[in-house]
Design an enzyme around this catalytic site. Sequence first.
Site, PDB file in Angstrom:
ATOM      1  N   CYS A   1      29.834  23.746  18.229  1.00 51.18           N
ATOM      2  CA  CYS A   1      29.468  24.541  16.808  1.00 51.18           C
ATOM      3  C   CYS A   1      30.872  24.693  16.028  1.00 51.18           C
ATOM      4  O   CYS A   1      31.129  24.085  14.798  1.00 51.18           O
ATOM      5  CB  CYS A   1      28.654  25.477  16.687  1.00 51.18           C
ATOM      6  SG  CYS A   1      29.172  27.087  17.289  1.00 51.18           S
TER       7      CYS A   1
ATOM      8  N   GLY B   1      43.724  42.834  45.434  1.00 47.48           N
ATOM      9  CA  GLY B   1      43.440  43.351  44.457  1.00 47.48           C
ATOM     10  C   GLY B   1      41.976  43.619  44.156  1.00 47.48           C
ATOM     11  O   GLY B   1      41.111  42.942  44.740  1.00 47.48           O
TER      12      GLY B   1
ATOM     13  N   SER C   1      38.240  43.117  42.269  1.00 46.88           N
ATOM     14  CA  SER C   1      37.588  42.008  41.585  1.00 46.88           C
ATOM     15  C   SER C   1      38.071  41.863  40.044  1.00 46.88           C
ATOM     16  O   SER C   1      37.983  42.840  39.318  1.00 46.88           O
ATOM     17  CB  SER C   1      36.079  42.124  41.772  1.00 46.88           C
ATOM     18  OG  SER C   1      35.712  42.298  42.850  1.00 46.88           O
ATOM     19  N   GLY C   2      38.265  40.625  39.593  1.00 46.45           N
ATOM     20  CA  GLY C   2      38.640  40.278  38.337  1.00 46.45           C
ATOM     21  C   GLY C   2      40.175  40.568  38.053  1.00 46.45           C
ATOM     22  O   GLY C   2      40.526  40.402  36.785  1.00 46.45           O
ATOM     23  N   SER C   3      41.072  40.706  38.915  1.00 46.53           N
ATOM     24  CA  SER C   3      42.374  40.965  38.697  1.00 46.53           C
ATOM     25  C   SER C   3      43.233  39.902  38.642  1.00 46.53           C
ATOM     26  O   SER C   3      44.181  39.925  38.041  1.00 46.53           O
ATOM     27  CB  SER C   3      42.947  41.972  39.744  1.00 46.53           C
ATOM     28  OG  SER C   3      42.608  41.354  41.190  1.00 46.53           O
ATOM     29  N   GLY C   4      42.668  38.739  38.807  1.00 39.49           N
ATOM     30  CA  GLY C   4      43.358  37.610  38.650  1.00 39.49           C
ATOM     31  C   GLY C   4      43.893  36.826  39.637  1.00 39.49           C
ATOM     32  O   GLY C   4      44.692  35.659  39.752  1.00 39.49           O
ATOM     33  N   LYS C   5      43.331  37.156  40.886  1.00 40.24           N
ATOM     34  CA  LYS C   5      43.574  36.699  42.196  1.00 40.24           C
ATOM     35  C   LYS C   5      43.343  35.083  42.553  1.00 40.24           C
ATOM     36  O   LYS C   5      44.396  34.294  42.832  1.00 40.24           O
ATOM     37  CB  LYS C   5      43.285  37.470  43.469  1.00 40.24           C
ATOM     38  CG  LYS C   5      43.353  38.830  43.487  1.00 40.24           C
ATOM     39  CD  LYS C   5      42.826  39.426  44.891  1.00 40.24           C
ATOM     40  CE  LYS C   5      41.322  39.350  44.820  1.00 40.24           C
ATOM     41  NZ  LYS C   5      40.630  40.076  43.812  1.00 40.24           N
ATOM     42  N   SER C   6      42.152  34.751  42.274  1.00 36.22           N
ATOM     43  CA  SER C   6      41.729  33.477  42.310  1.00 36.22           C
ATOM     44  C   SER C   6      42.389  32.439  41.432  1.00 36.22           C
ATOM     45  O   SER C   6      42.860  31.323  41.607  1.00 36.22           O
ATOM     46  CB  SER C   6      40.075  33.171  42.125  1.00 36.22           C
ATOM     47  OG  SER C   6      39.862  33.977  43.292  1.00 36.22           O
TER      48      SER C   6
END
Length: 715
Positions: free
Chosen positions: A17, A515, A517-522
């Site tokens: 949209c 680190g 979860s959600g720290s940017g590792k992946s």
Amino acid sequence: MKFKKKNYTSQVDEMDCGCAALSMILKSYGTEKSLASLRLLAGTTIEGTSALGIKKAAEILEFSVQALRTDASLFEMKNAPYPFIAHVIKDQKYPHYYVITGANKNSVFIADPDPTIKMTKLSKEAFLSEWTGISLFLSTTPSYHPTKEKASSLLSFIPIITRQKKVILNIVIASFIVTLINILGSYYLQSMIDSYIPNALMGTLGIISVGLLLTYIIQQVLEFAKAFLLNVLSQRLAIDVILSYIRHIFQLPMSFFSTRRTGEITSRFSDASSILDAIASTILSLFLDLTIVVMTGLILGLQNMQLFLLVLLAIPLYIVVIIIFTPLFEKQNHEVMQTNAVLNSSIIEDINGIETIKALASEQERYQKIDYEFASYLKKAFTLQKSEAIQGLIKAIIQLTLSVTILWFGATLVISQKITLGQLITFNALLSYFTNPITNIINLQTKLQKARVANERLNEVYLVPSEFEEKKTELSLSHFNLNMSDISYQYGFGRKVLSEIELSIKENEKLTIVGMSGSGKSTLVKLLVNFFQPTSGTITLGGIDLQQFDKHQLRRLINYLPQQPYIFTGSILDNLLLGANENASQEEILKAVELAEIRADIEQMQLGYQTELSSDASSLSGGQKQRIALARALLSPAKILILDEATSNLDMITEKKILKNLLPLDKTIIFIAHRLSVAEMSHRIIVVDQGKVIESGSHVDLLAQNGFYEQLYHN
């Protein structure tokens, strides 16, 4: 500036949209961009397009943008800067955008990207209850030049059609002969009524009847041949249209899939079917129906010009019917395709998540959601079918009225002895060979409109550039050191997921990234396989920028193994050999499954390596899936393995065995792990927090620092 109806753009997918609203403003200034291009410029994510994303995209296209929070007093201004974009919360639930095209004392005129609404007016009270107050005002900069991006129309399918010219020619010839035989049958009827019966020509009647019977047998053989050739044509067109779509899907970057629901992608297959139907019908109408109309028109004119002129008077009525229904069909086709995409997405999502649904005892809740979406789809489809039926009814009334009028007027000509009874009956019989092709041509309207809408939806996929578009030669490397310099990354125009990462990884090093979860590792490791491009900074492999690599070569060198690996339908051996070295030997396969500690499990199965697995191998445990995927990765030619929580479903003992098997390998291995037992065994540990590398060193060194890693380890 007055907003013109021709500048309206409807959204194609749920999250379009914002881009559709921007497209309407751009069109008002002479710029035409596809929604696919605008999505890329605006950084559209699975959550939609932010106001900042719209602003950035417009600025790239040489517009000046003012983003303001305003109130109702804006509409009291005499020279309010229409059109502009307004951010609203639709139905008190969904973030959405309108283009505001004008206002008066009591109403606000909007262009809603939702194709079910389009251009309409809302009461000020209704609009103000939805409006967040955020508005985007666009104006051109001095350097602005209108640009027009070309999107392929249905004419782009002409090369596909011309490739099948032999089949089409045979279909047309067969159909033409069949029609000629039918016309001869009509003249046989005239001769029988006017000559053979009154003059008792029994012998001639018998000879002609046997001859006609033989021609009818030939006609049926040709009908069979035509049906067979139509099936051949349909299959060949399907190969060209549907397979080309699938091929393009496989070549798109990961960013395409991460910003769209699965159903939005798969629903395009039914769109492609609509295009195929329209192409096949158009071919027959153009090459056959038009020819038959001209031919039978000449015959009818020679038969009786007065009756033929009466027939021609009905054609403008058909044209009026087409014109009246065109905008209605376009709107309703959009609605049907969009609701179908939403429904497909929900069904796929719920089937994939059935275990979670059952675990939460949420079957009824999820069923009710699909029930509502299915009812919505059926309602839209029924509305379209009703419109088609109404149009069909009107056309049938015109056709029946024409037939009755012809018989009525023709009967007066017979009574006044201007034509014979046989001529009238023949004219009436031939009339269907004139009106039926015209009806077929008219019926193309609904099919072509459906195909045009479907083509617009397909274009939004085809206009996304392939990640393999730029041909690159394979590079030779003297070493396999990885280096990340000043790497930052953000999804769209949201917050930074990674910030100023500096990291070097030596060839054959065993490194663990840890680190919260959600720290940017992946995200960090996905940049290494070019699933996403860094917002800033450089990544090199062997001293060469990753952007210079052919992506196929890069992903053969660096193998990324996700936490939830996918197991495909087929045997275990098929899954092991997917992406493996060519001609992988039995010895290499056995070594890989031993390293992954899955050999015993496979050989205990009744069919061993030939055991058939269903989609995503529901018969296997999570740990078995992970170990099969690990063995598959070990069979690949990769010099660098990235294991993203790839052993998280294993027990500690099996995981430790696998780690001991992997550490001596002559490969660089990057582990991402929450279990710090994995980190303990690696050469080096990288600690990531809030998108930054905050610590680096061995397990012992990091514990001695009493920093973030030490807290993770003890907590």
